[in-house]
Design a protein around this motif. Structure first.
Motif, mmCIF file in Angstrom:
data_model
loop_
_atom_site.group_PDB
_atom_site.id
_atom_site.type_symbol
_atom_site.label_atom_id
_atom_site.label_comp_id
_atom_site.label_asym_id
_atom_site.label_seq_id
_atom_site.Cartn_x
_atom_site.Cartn_y
_atom_site.Cartn_z
ATOM 1 N N SER A 115 0.846 -1.192 0.000
ATOM 2 C CA SER A 115 0.000 0.000 0.000
ATOM 3 C C SER A 115 0.876 1.235 0.000
ATOM 4 O O SER A 115 2.077 1.171 0.245
ATOM 5 C CB SER A 115 -0.920 0.024 1.227
ATOM 6 O OG SER A 115 -0.177 0.379 2.389
ATOM 7 N N GLN A 116 0.248 2.378 -0.262
ATOM 8 C CA GLN A 116 0.958 3.650 -0.202
ATOM 9 C C GLN A 116 1.106 4.149 1.225
ATOM 10 O O GLN A 116 1.863 5.084 1.494
ATOM 11 C CB GLN A 116 0.205 4.691 -1.029
ATOM 12 C CG GLN A 116 0.091 4.330 -2.503
ATOM 13 C CD GLN A 116 -0.718 5.356 -3.265
ATOM 14 O OE1 GLN A 116 -0.841 6.501 -2.838
ATOM 15 N NE2 GLN A 116 -1.279 4.964 -4.399
ATOM 16 N N MET A 117 0.385 3.537 2.163
ATOM 17 C CA MET A 117 0.345 4.039 3.535
ATOM 18 C C MET A 117 1.194 3.214 4.504
ATOM 19 O O MET A 117 1.219 3.492 5.687
ATOM 20 C CB MET A 117 -1.113 4.059 4.028
ATOM 21 C CG MET A 117 -2.058 4.809 3.109
ATOM 22 S SD MET A 117 -1.511 6.513 2.808
ATOM 23 C CE MET A 117 -1.619 7.160 4.450
ATOM 24 N N GLY A 118 1.887 2.178 4.003
ATOM 25 C CA GLY A 118 2.762 1.405 4.873
ATOM 26 C C GLY A 118 2.172 0.129 5.416
ATOM 27 O O GLY A 118 2.881 -0.654 6.048
ATOM 28 N N SER A 119 0.888 -0.126 5.211
ATOM 29 C CA SER A 119 0.287 -1.375 5.675
ATOM 30 C C SER A 119 0.205 -2.374 4.524
ATOM 31 O O SER A 119 0.270 -1.998 3.359
ATOM 32 C CB SER A 119 -1.103 -1.129 6.260
ATOM 33 O OG SER A 119 -1.979 -0.646 5.259
ATOM 34 N N ILE A 120 0.080 -3.650 4.871
ATOM 35 C CA ILE A 120 0.022 -4.726 3.885
ATOM 36 C C ILE A 120 -1.207 -5.566 4.200
ATOM 37 O O ILE A 120 -1.393 -5.990 5.338
ATOM 38 C CB ILE A 120 1.288 -5.599 3.950
ATOM 39 C CG1 ILE A 120 2.524 -4.749 3.627
ATOM 40 C CG2 ILE A 120 1.189 -6.786 2.998
ATOM 41 C CD1 ILE A 120 3.810 -5.370 4.064
ATOM 42 N N LYS A 121 -2.038 -5.824 3.203
ATOM 43 C CA LYS A 121 -3.253 -6.599 3.421
ATOM 44 C C LYS A 121 -3.151 -7.977 2.773
ATOM 45 O O LYS A 121 -2.575 -8.126 1.697
ATOM 46 C CB LYS A 121 -4.480 -5.856 2.878
ATOM 47 C CG LYS A 121 -4.899 -4.667 3.736
ATOM 48 C CD LYS A 121 -6.245 -4.114 3.304
ATOM 49 C CE LYS A 121 -6.695 -3.006 4.228
ATOM 50 N NZ LYS A 121 -8.031 -2.492 3.837
ATOM 51 N N ILE A 122 -3.739 -8.955 3.444
ATOM 52 C CA ILE A 122 -3.782 -10.334 2.960
ATOM 53 C C ILE A 122 -5.246 -10.745 2.856
ATOM 54 O O ILE A 122 -6.031 -10.519 3.787
ATOM 55 C CB ILE A 122 -3.025 -11.282 3.913
ATOM 56 C CG1 ILE A 122 -1.560 -10.843 4.045
ATOM 57 C CG2 ILE A 122 -3.103 -12.729 3.422
ATOM 58 C CD1 ILE A 122 -0.794 -11.604 5.116
ATOM 59 N N TRP A 123 -5.611 -11.351 1.711
ATOM 60 C CA TRP A 123 -6.979 -11.821 1.483
ATOM 61 C C TRP A 123 -6.971 -13.296 1.081
ATOM 62 O O TRP A 123 -6.013 -13.777 0.469
ATOM 63 C CB TRP A 123 -7.649 -11.059 0.338
ATOM 64 C CG TRP A 123 -7.859 -9.592 0.532
ATOM 65 C CD1 TRP A 123 -8.964 -8.965 1.029
ATOM 66 C CD2 TRP A 123 -6.960 -8.537 0.165
ATOM 67 N NE1 TRP A 123 -8.803 -7.598 1.000
ATOM 68 C CE2 TRP A 123 -7.584 -7.302 0.479
ATOM 69 C CE3 TRP A 123 -5.683 -8.506 -0.387
ATOM 70 C CZ2 TRP A 123 -6.989 -6.072 0.256
ATOM 71 C CZ3 TRP A 123 -5.078 -7.270 -0.614
ATOM 72 C CH2 TRP A 123 -5.718 -6.075 -0.292
ATOM 73 N N GLU A 124 -8.070 -13.989 1.377
ATOM 74 C CA GLU A 124 -8.307 -15.310 0.802
ATOM 75 C C GLU A 124 -8.596 -15.123 -0.685
ATOM 76 O O GLU A 124 -9.352 -14.225 -1.059
ATOM 77 C CB GLU A 124 -9.493 -15.986 1.504
ATOM 78 C CG GLU A 124 -9.521 -17.494 1.372
ATOM 79 C CD GLU A 124 -10.116 -17.988 0.053
ATOM 80 O OE1 GLU A 124 -10.980 -17.274 -0.503
ATOM 81 O OE2 GLU A 124 -9.710 -19.063 -0.411
ATOM 82 N N MET A 125 -7.983 -15.948 -1.542
ATOM 83 C CA MET A 125 -7.960 -15.649 -2.967
ATOM 84 C C MET A 125 -9.345 -15.638 -3.603
ATOM 85 O O MET A 125 -9.750 -14.648 -4.220
ATOM 86 C CB MET A 125 -7.068 -16.651 -3.715
ATOM 87 C CG MET A 125 -6.911 -16.322 -5.199
ATOM 88 S SD MET A 125 -5.996 -17.554 -6.135
ATOM 89 C CE MET A 125 -7.235 -18.846 -6.309
#
Length: 280
Positions: free
Chosen positions: A258-268
């Motif tokens: 992300s542009q804000m420094g966080s990283i997201k994980i999703w079920e595909m």
């Protein structure tokens, strides 16, 4: 996921990270022109090599434990062997930033997204690689602006090095037959998803996860025109920026920066949000 190690050593922005084929090493590089090889279990800086130009892209050769390629801002693609320094340069005959690389595990071919061109190189002698084919430029789309340049963002080999998927900034996603140099299929993205940042190929080579400049990423089955799933990554910066993407858990999950420094994980397939990794 929780923090395992914090690796300190770079003095400017990091542009690329790549685990070695067995995962025991991590290569990192970026705007400080430093290539650092880390030991993942301990976080130890094992090797540090200075390159003549910032590194934009990187790929390990899956056939070797200590060979990797680096694509640089100055147009050079460097072969690093046994971490002895950038002694070998891939012969492309083109001088433009190298934004995308991939190596085929069967043929040993090297795909290079360099400037507006896509080169495929092969080893002609020990540690010497040279271009043997350049793919045609994709045709302009009917609804694109006249100043939309050809710019390959990601390259991925398929079918034992006989095909190459190229994700372009403005021209969609094309699967090329490397023998005939013909396009086998072309995914033309809608205007809202048009500008591609990065793409990643799933472990079973059935799906592509594609980030675009409109703060989202989309999941495609290979060759299918419409995405199977979309994942939003909100921002409040108002700046279009390419975000890194990858598959996790052998393709069962996807991850996006992300542009804000966080990283997201999703079920595909379901799109369920699994975790957010925060970064100071």
């Amino acid at each position: 996921y929780s923090v395992h190690k914090t690796l300190v050593g770079h003095t400017d922005s990091i542009s690329c990270l790549q685990f070695s084929p067995k995962g025991h090493l991590l290569a990192s590089s970026g705007d400080d022109s430093q290539l650092i090889i880390w030991e993942t279990s301990t976080g130890t800086n094992r090797h540090q090599i200075t390159t003549a130009s910032p590194v934009f892209s990187m790929i390990w050769d899956p056939r070797y434990k200590t060979r990797l390629f680096c694509g640089c801002k100055n147009g050079k693609t460097l072969l690093i062997d046994r971490f002895q320094g950038p002694d070998h340069e891939v012969l492309t005959g083109t001088a433009a930033p190298v934004y995308a690389l991939d190596v085929d595990a069967v043929t040993g071919y090297l795909a290079i997204g360099i400037g507006s061109e896509v080169h495929v190189a092969q080893e002609i002698s020990g540690n010497t690689f040279a271009t043997f084919t350049i793919l045609p430029k994709p045709a302009d789309l009917s609804d694109m602006s006249p100043n939309s340049r050809v710019h390959p963002r990601s390259v991925h080999f398929l079918k034992n090095g006989t095909r190459l998927i190229v994700s372009y900034l403005n021209h969609g996603i094309i699967c090329w037959d490397l023998k005939t140099r013909n396009a086998l299929w072309h995914i033309v993205l809608s205007l809202s998803r048009r500008q591609i940042g990065y793409a990643a190929l799933s472990h079973n080579a059935c799906y592509l996860i594609v980030s675009n400049m409109n703060i989202s990423m989309n999941l495609y089955a290979l060759g299918e025109k419409e995405p199977l799933q979309s994942f939003l990554q909100p921002t409040n910066t108002g700046i279009n920026f390419p975000l890194g993407v990858s598959f996790l858990h052998w393709g069962r999950a996807v991850v996006c920066g992300s542009q804000m420094g966080s990283i997201k994980i999703w079920e595909m397939l379901s799109g369920e949000h699994l975790q957010t990794l925060e970064h100071k």
